[in-house]
Write an enzyme that holds these catalytic residues in place. Sequence first.
Site, PDB file in Angstrom:
ATOM      1  N   GLU A  81       2.400 -11.443   7.550  1.00 51.33           N
ATOM      2  CA  GLU A  81       3.276 -10.395   7.026  1.00 51.33           C
ATOM      3  C   GLU A  81       2.662  -9.015   7.333  1.00 51.33           C
ATOM      4  O   GLU A  81       1.438  -8.862   7.309  1.00 51.33           O
ATOM      5  CB  GLU A  81       3.340 -10.597   5.497  1.00 51.33           C
ATOM      6  N   LYS A 119      12.830  -9.978   3.836  1.00 53.63           N
ATOM      7  CA  LYS A 119      12.297 -10.676   2.646  1.00 53.63           C
ATOM      8  C   LYS A 119      13.176 -10.435   1.415  1.00 53.63           C
ATOM      9  O   LYS A 119      13.471  -9.285   1.068  1.00 53.63           O
ATOM     10  CB  LYS A 119      10.888 -10.160   2.386  1.00 53.63           C
ATOM     11  N   CYS A 169       5.978 -14.551   2.832  1.00 52.68           N
ATOM     12  CA  CYS A 169       5.007 -14.559   1.736  1.00 52.68           C
ATOM     13  C   CYS A 169       5.594 -14.994   0.391  1.00 52.68           C
ATOM     14  O   CYS A 169       5.869 -16.168   0.202  1.00 52.68           O
ATOM     15  CB  CYS A 169       4.343 -13.191   1.652  1.00 52.68           C
ATOM     16  N   VAL A 209      -2.624 -13.072  -1.851  1.00 53.61           N
ATOM     17  CA  VAL A 209      -3.752 -12.694  -2.697  1.00 53.61           C
ATOM     18  C   VAL A 209      -3.914 -13.669  -3.865  1.00 53.61           C
ATOM     19  O   VAL A 209      -4.996 -13.802  -4.421  1.00 53.61           O
ATOM     20  CB  VAL A 209      -3.591 -11.254  -3.244  1.00 53.61           C
TER      21      VAL A 209
END
Lengths: 274, 274
Positions: free
Chosen positions: B41, B113, B146, B173
């Site tokens: 991404e 997205k 993501c 993350v």
Amino acid sequence: MKIAAAQIHPQFAQPDKNRNIIRRYCKRAAQQDVDLIVFPELCISGYNFSSKEQVDSFAEPVPEGPTTQLWIELAKEHNMIIVGGLAEQGRSEGIYNSAAIVGPDQFLGCYQKIHLFANEKDWFLPGSQPPHVWKLPSAAIGVLVCFDWAFPEASRILMLEGCEILCLPSNLVLPYAQRVMVARSIENRIFTVLANRIGTEPSTGCKPITFTGSSQITNPLGEILARGSRTRSGLVIAEIQPQKAQDKFLTGQNHIINDRRVELYQRLCNGDQR
Amino acid sequence: MKIAAAQIHPQFAQPDKNRNIIRRYCKRAAQQDVDLIVFPELCISGYNFSSKEQVDSFAEPVPEGPTTQLWIELAKEHNMIIVGGLAEQGRSEGIYNSAAIVGPDQFLGCYQKIHLFANEKDWFLPGSQPPHVWKLPSAAIGVLVCFDWAFPEASRILMLEGCEILCLPSNLVLPYAQRVMVARSIENRIFTVLANRIGTEPSTGCKPITFTGSSQITNPLGEILARGSRTRSGLVIAEIQPQKAQDKFLTGQNHIINDRRVELYQRLCNGDQR
């Protein structure tokens, strides 16, 4: 709140023996202050049937049949919630692969499995109602049965209905559900209790089936709080705070319900499967 | 067919440098006969923005902008399919967190997205179209970005649209997506390519963010065919037969599309989120 998966080894076609196992496990669980105990799928009859007649002979009405009556008695005696799987004689003529849920004070209801696995299609009618959440003082409890694990839709519906603890009575033979239930916990931010059985069932005219054990309790972060052995029976217990499943903020800015893009999901609900 | 996740370390706010990294990775992939390569991404700009102006300054129109033009050139040169994430300058004034898909012969399209993560809500518009599948001669390719991993609805739609390989350009993350993508593969019986980045991004006025690497390629049985390191860049490559994702029979009697109980899933698609 203490919750438990009762990873037992039901004896095929021996309902009385299996009800005695259940009795013993409830007593042991009560000694450890368990508030919710989940038994495997079809834990009264066993699984590896060789004919529809055989299945029918083990079906009981719910809650009038002996197993649900036993669960009502045990739930009251031990002040616990009991979820467990059994062949249900429906109101009309069908037999369902069901799970009953019984609270300390009363019978609560029954879920009829909506996604039938393999031969079950020959033995059972599929349920005609979406999965349901029972909102008790101690927790909001949703129930699915075994192969429902494969359909993210089923657990998603429970989450949207407010489920905090998803109970999954199972007779697992494939190697997938344990990993997938971790994802069900993460994506829905709920607790999941996978109660699987152990043992091998040879049966006249059928291939023997070995069940995979490895019952597990997972928290909304996908952490496995307790896990059973692959081959040994036993109680799998974890202490949890069910209300943690009410926190749907994955980050300060991401609420997993509010972030859903329902207007873009219509493909999931239209009749055209392909 | 050889497919790859390019686990790279983009340099924040250095688009030229990052396009050079991309150029290098495509060349290396071509030397190993890769047919499909997936970049992370926002792999041109980096991720940890401190203002909307900063994001806007890296946005490019697709396919006219320099990055998509580079991908078109590289895809042609190396006879491969390229999927990669970038900040897209929309037709009107909005900026999208997008992934472009480019085939050996032409630009194919772009996915914007639909589930934005954390601060992204301040920088980007959410996409307004459901996820899409591009049906190429070699494979049917679906693209998410993501945080879409968290919504089982997104991958389910791709499966229903015929997706064989789900590509997920990511800047992860949190510690969840790797496990959840295994479930996405199992429940949809598809290949998944999670292309994550590595590195830490300090940025003026923001907390540093460390990305978790561990890119992975998973087959429809949930087997991880290849996995990247947590901290080192590199190509993560697997050889697959995409048509295996067309087999939706989990057992001889269970077809995961036909077994869906669409009439019981309406709760997922109605406007009332709770």
